[in-house]
Design an enzyme around this catalytic site. Structure first.
Site, PDB file in Angstrom:
ATOM      1  N   ILE A 167       0.827  -1.202   0.000  1.00 38.37           N
ATOM      2  CA  ILE A 167       0.000   0.000   0.000  1.00 38.37           C
ATOM      3  C   ILE A 167       0.863   1.254   0.000  1.00 38.37           C
ATOM      4  CG2 ILE A 167      -1.675   1.339   1.334  1.00 38.37           C
ATOM      5  CD1 ILE A 167      -2.845  -1.362   2.266  1.00 38.37           C
ATOM      6  N   ASP A 186      10.892   2.794   6.381  1.00 34.33           N
ATOM      7  CA  ASP A 186      10.520   1.401   6.604  1.00 34.33           C
ATOM      8  C   ASP A 186      11.687   0.721   7.320  1.00 34.33           C
ATOM      9  OD1 ASP A 186       8.281  -0.647   5.028  1.00 34.33           O
ATOM     10  OD2 ASP A 186       9.984  -1.558   6.047  1.00 34.33           O
ATOM     11  N   SER A 244      -4.001   1.919   8.752  1.00 39.39           N
ATOM     12  CA  SER A 244      -3.317   0.627   8.867  1.00 39.39           C
ATOM     13  C   SER A 244      -3.819  -0.187  10.058  1.00 39.39           C
ATOM     14  CB  SER A 244      -1.808   0.853   8.943  1.00 39.39           C
ATOM     15  OG  SER A 244      -1.463   1.704  10.027  1.00 39.39           O
ATOM     16  N   ASP A 269      -9.087   5.434   9.863  1.00 38.13           N
ATOM     17  CA  ASP A 269      -9.992   4.393   9.383  1.00 38.13           C
ATOM     18  C   ASP A 269      -9.955   3.172  10.292  1.00 38.13           C
ATOM     19  OD1 ASP A 269     -11.791   3.323   7.349  1.00 38.13           O
ATOM     20  OD2 ASP A 269     -10.134   1.994   6.778  1.00 38.13           O
ATOM     21  N   GLU A 274     -12.821  -1.782  17.942  1.00 38.72           N
ATOM     22  CA  GLU A 274     -13.809  -1.547  16.896  1.00 38.72           C
ATOM     23  C   GLU A 274     -15.054  -2.388  17.147  1.00 38.72           C
ATOM     24  OE1 GLU A 274     -11.986  -2.254  13.122  1.00 38.72           O
ATOM     25  OE2 GLU A 274     -10.528  -0.621  13.336  1.00 38.72           O
ATOM     26  N   HIS A 297     -13.371   1.575   9.199  1.00 40.30           N
ATOM     27  CA  HIS A 297     -12.500   0.513   8.671  1.00 40.30           C
ATOM     28  C   HIS A 297     -12.943   0.095   7.266  1.00 40.30           C
ATOM     29  CE1 HIS A 297      -9.577  -2.792  10.200  1.00 40.30           C
ATOM     30  NE2 HIS A 297      -9.415  -2.586   8.911  1.00 40.30           N
ATOM     31  N   GLY A 299     -11.177   1.081   4.415  1.00 39.32           N
ATOM     32  CA  GLY A 299     -10.105   1.316   3.455  1.00 39.32           C
ATOM     33  C   GLY A 299     -10.152   0.375   2.278  1.00 39.32           C
ATOM     34  N   GLY A 300     -10.406  -0.904   2.533  1.00 41.68           N
ATOM     35  CA  GLY A 300     -10.482  -1.880   1.450  1.00 41.68           C
ATOM     36  C   GLY A 300     -11.894  -2.237   1.064  1.00 41.68           C
TER      37      GLY A 300
END
Length: 414
Positions: A167, A186, A244, A269, A274, A297, A299-300
């Site tokens: 991503i 990273d 994420s 997100d 949750e 949540h 995002g996808g």
């Protein structure tokens, strides 16, 4: 036999395979598995541990998304479970060592919703930079506030990406095309795409970025990754996104920096806790804070991504259950096996120890079972050997194979 082992000494026909799909997995995944003759049951929401233990009795294949947690206790009480499909990117909600120990294969969809998450990130960055959320809220309240104050273009700004995986790297490419300067950090050595600049430390990235976007996984080391200390290092009036993992961000610290004006806006997100089901109440201290976008949540969660994920993971579950194929498994040695109805196939998961293959072949040879094809692969502490033979193997031979001290799980496939 290993106490955790489970030997299926009879062949499962497709009609005997029972599947449970949770959390509104796309209908294409359900229909694909039903089309192969499997008995498929669906549940709309996530299940807690006790509910899940009850639901998985007699289930061979389990499909989940990100809110159902697969714990050792669940696995101990799911003796028939052969494989788990995570219809999402992450598998941190699954105890992978425990699944491997019990010979349960795990599959996910590491790429299918990448584009959807990236598009949401871009949309939210522009929305925050233009303060669209605040302006829309004011308009719904009947307030006309036409002003350029605090509204900015994204062109020429620096986007700092924390986590340069599938991503993060795709976000890098698209953001650069919009005119962003891109920097990333990273912990692994990643190849920079386009003109992106790699930062040697997180602190270096925070100090230079106008927008910071988190794209890290849910490993325990990322819990609390972003707190007051990191936010203090961000540029004044910068923007912050987390699409994420909820555990990565200290929301109390974020709220304080938003209210002080140090951070000009944020979009989240994902959250530390949750709701499990559609319509359950959502609680967060960030509710009502100006210029904060909160999404559940999603995002996808586009039709395109969920359709792709549904088909992809369902096909992996089917290939494993019917053919023994472990291609792209998260925890098993990878083996891409074709269907072959002319032979009987033995799929044996075992502890990775010297001499297992020789023992298996010796036992089959002594029982006059002819081996026509065989594949072996290992991964860490486990091995996976698939043997095609010319005739069905008798229950007594299956019992002998299951009783080998290295055996974790044994199946006979037609």
């Amino acid at each position: 036999m290993n106490p955790a082992a489970r030997a299926l000494t009879t062949t499962l026909d497709d009609a005997d395979v029972r599947v449970l799909l949770l959390e509104n997995i796309h209908a294409d995944g359900r229909d694909f598995l039903r089309g192969k003759g499997y008995d498929v049951r669906t549940e709309d929401g996530a299940l807690g541990e006790d509910e899940l233990i009850e639901a998985v009795q007699g289930v061979h294949l389990l499909g989940i998304r990100s809110t159902t947690y697969i714990t050792p206790k669940v696995l101990e009480n799911a003796p028939d479970l052969m494989a788990i499909g995570a219809f999402c990117i992450g598998t941190n909600q699954i105890d992978l060592p425990a699944t491997t120990e019990r010979g349960i294969a795990v599959f996910n969809a590491p790429y299918s919703n990448t584009r959807s998450v990236v598009e949401l990130a871009i949309a939210e960055i522009i929305s925050l930079a233009r303060r669209l959320h605040e302006k829309s809220t004011a308009m719904h309240a009947g307030v006309w506030n036409k002003s350029a104050a605090g509204s900015h273009e994204v062109r020429g700004r620096t986007l700092g990406i924390v986590g340069y995986g599938n991503i993060g790297s795709q976000l890098s490419v698209i953001a650069e095309a919009l005119g962003f300067k891109v920097a990333f950090y990273d912990i692994d050595d990643k190849l920079a795409l386009g003109n992106a600049q790699r930062c040697s430390t997180l602190e270096e990235l925070l100090e230079m970025s106008d927008v910071v976007s988190l794209h890290v996984d849910g490993r325990p080391g990322n819990a609390g990754l972003f707190g007051d200390e990191q936010m203090r290092l961000m540029k004044p009036r910068s923007l912050f996104l987390n699409l994420s993992r909820g555990i990565a961000v200290d929301t109390s610290a974020l709220k304080a920096h938003l209210e002080s004006g140090h951070i000009a806006g944020a979009a989240l997100d994902v959250f530390p806790v949750e709701p499990k089901r559609q319509g359950d109440p959502f609680e967060s201290e960030l509710r009502g804070v100006p210029n904060v976008i909160l999404t559940p949540h999603v995002g996808g969660s586009t039709e395109e991504a969920q359709q792709d994920i549904g088909r992809f993971v369902a096909s992996k579950l089917r290939s494993y259950a019917s053919f023994g194929s472990t291609s792209l498994s998260v925890n098993f040695p990878e083996m891409n096996l074709p269907a072959d109805d002319s032979r009987t196939r033995l799929a044996l998961v075992h502890r990775n120890a010297p001499g297992v293959l020789a023992t298996i072949n010796g036992l089959l040879g002594e029982r006059e079972v002819n081996i026509e094809a065989q594949s072996l692969a290992t991964r860490g502490e486990i091995g996976y050997v698939v043997t095609d033979v010319d005739v069905p193997v008798t229950p007594s031979v299956m019992t002998e194979l299951a009783n080998l001290p290295e055996t974790i799980r044994l199946r006979q496939l037609s």
